[in-house]
Design an enzyme around this catalytic site. Sequence first.
Site, PDB file in Angstrom:
ATOM      1  N   GLY A  14       0.817  -1.202   0.000  1.00  0.00           N
ATOM      2  CA  GLY A  14       0.000   0.000   0.000  1.00  0.00           C
ATOM      3  C   GLY A  14       0.852   1.255   0.000  1.00  0.00           C
ATOM      4  CB  VAL A  18      -1.271   5.178   6.285  1.00  0.00           C
ATOM      5  CG1 VAL A  18      -0.377   4.604   7.383  1.00  0.00           C
ATOM      6  CG2 VAL A  18      -2.458   5.905   6.909  1.00  0.00           C
ATOM      7  CB  SER A  20       2.839   7.892   0.624  1.00  0.00           C
ATOM      8  OG  SER A  20       1.901   8.689   1.339  1.00  0.00           O
ATOM      9  CD  GLU A 131      -0.102   1.275  19.912  1.00  0.00           C
ATOM     10  OE1 GLU A 131      -1.260   1.590  20.200  1.00  0.00           O
ATOM     11  OE2 GLU A 131       0.617   0.580  20.648  1.00  0.00           O
ATOM     12  N   GLY A 136      -4.990   5.541  15.869  1.00  0.00           N
ATOM     13  CA  GLY A 136      -3.924   6.201  15.113  1.00  0.00           C
ATOM     14  C   GLY A 136      -2.605   6.239  15.856  1.00  0.00           C
ATOM     15  N   GLY A 189     -11.744  17.450   4.646  1.00  0.00           N
ATOM     16  CA  GLY A 189     -11.013  16.198   4.542  1.00  0.00           C
ATOM     17  C   GLY A 189     -11.079  15.315   5.773  1.00  0.00           C
ATOM     18  CE  LYS A 207     -10.334   3.012  14.527  1.00  0.00           C
ATOM     19  NZ  LYS A 207     -10.377   4.480  14.307  1.00  0.00           N
TER      20      LYS A 207
END
Length: 436
Positions: A14, A18, A20, A131, A136, A189, A207
């Site tokens: 991916g 995230v 990148s 984690e 996040g 965003g 979660k």
Amino acid sequence: MAEQNAPIRVGLLGAGTVGSQTARLLVEQKDELAQRIGRPIELSGIACLDPEEVDFPWIDRSLLTSDTMSVVKNADIVVELIGGTGVARTFVLEAMNNGASVVTANKALLAKYGPELYKTAEDNNVDIYFEAAVGGAIPIVRPLRESLVGDQVKDMLGIVNGTTNYILDEMTTKGLDFDVALKEAQAKGYAEADPTGDIEGYDAANKAAIMATLGFHTNVGIDDVTVEGITHITADDIAAATAEGKVVKLLAVVGKDEHGVSARVYPALIRNEHPLASVRGSFNAVFVRAEYADDLMFYGRGAGGAPTASAVVGDIVTVARHIAAGCTGPAIRMYNDYPIAPLSTSKAAFAVRFLIHDNPGVLAKISTIFAKNGVSINGVNQDLKPTLKDPGYDGEIQQLRLVTHMTDEMTLRATVAEVCELDCVTGDPSIIRVLD
């Protein structure tokens, strides 16, 4: 000796927001990370759907490929950031069965297949770290796996979705309606074009399942989580909360009692003095109650490319240290087999809002139904809503808000349904839990 100095290979699945940023941290901090690990670390491959569309100055284009399995099979650590529960599961299992450790931020994958993945990691003597899957950048998974293993977690409640927290915060501070606050979140965003997973509570539910599994060492899957989103929360609900010195927050709540383990997601009224009440905007926080450590709160950025990548790279460094030392971290073992507590055992105080005809005796009728069902009323408030109309009724509409004492949820909902059958009640009711 040569093997001890060989670079630890990291395969990245991916290259989006995230992915990148994870690549950036690994490349730009390569030398310092090597010092922290005790061995060099390098990106060995980056898998993505369309390599031609990836254009970041810190990514070596020769590492890009659409052949995901080749990246999986040529890495010591596979970092899964593609999302979903289909091909992601295939690649993660293949990596671990091939002897590679895994780092992932995929909460949906863990909520659905966590026990299988944890067992596969242990069977293959490799690590699985995640984690970034909960909160996040907030360090909450590691404390549950390691810091609190000498304690007994009693319950946890958290704001674990930044989109919904931002929307509710805007409704609170600016008096916005839900639809307006959602459009603002999308414009900035903070919300996706299709925000269903966030506003209906499904993201937080994933979660909650992970939190319950780690906290109580038992298998809690996504299908075990009861979910309620925030789409029914109105500006009137927010105004009433403000008048009472409370705020509305979407919470992931997990706990254990004599009935078993529960994992739930729902909006709740919490008093301004509670630590979670001050969590603003898109920030996240998790409040943990432990038997001996008492109350703990973990707070920080719950989303975003760089914050999430920070958590991902932290896991990569931890796993790389284990590889350098020739060991693995502690396994995730579910040695308990607690039942899932049925919804019928759930008890709380509730704030219930009805729209009623402004006629004498209406409150008495509603109070009689509550009393008949054994639901005790703690407080009543009525506000005239002159702009609202009910077809077939020429009078004005009032907003009636009742706050109950502690009661079981099934009885409360049955009581509300019975009240809604009265001719003097119109529209849809609002039911919000009140956190003590």
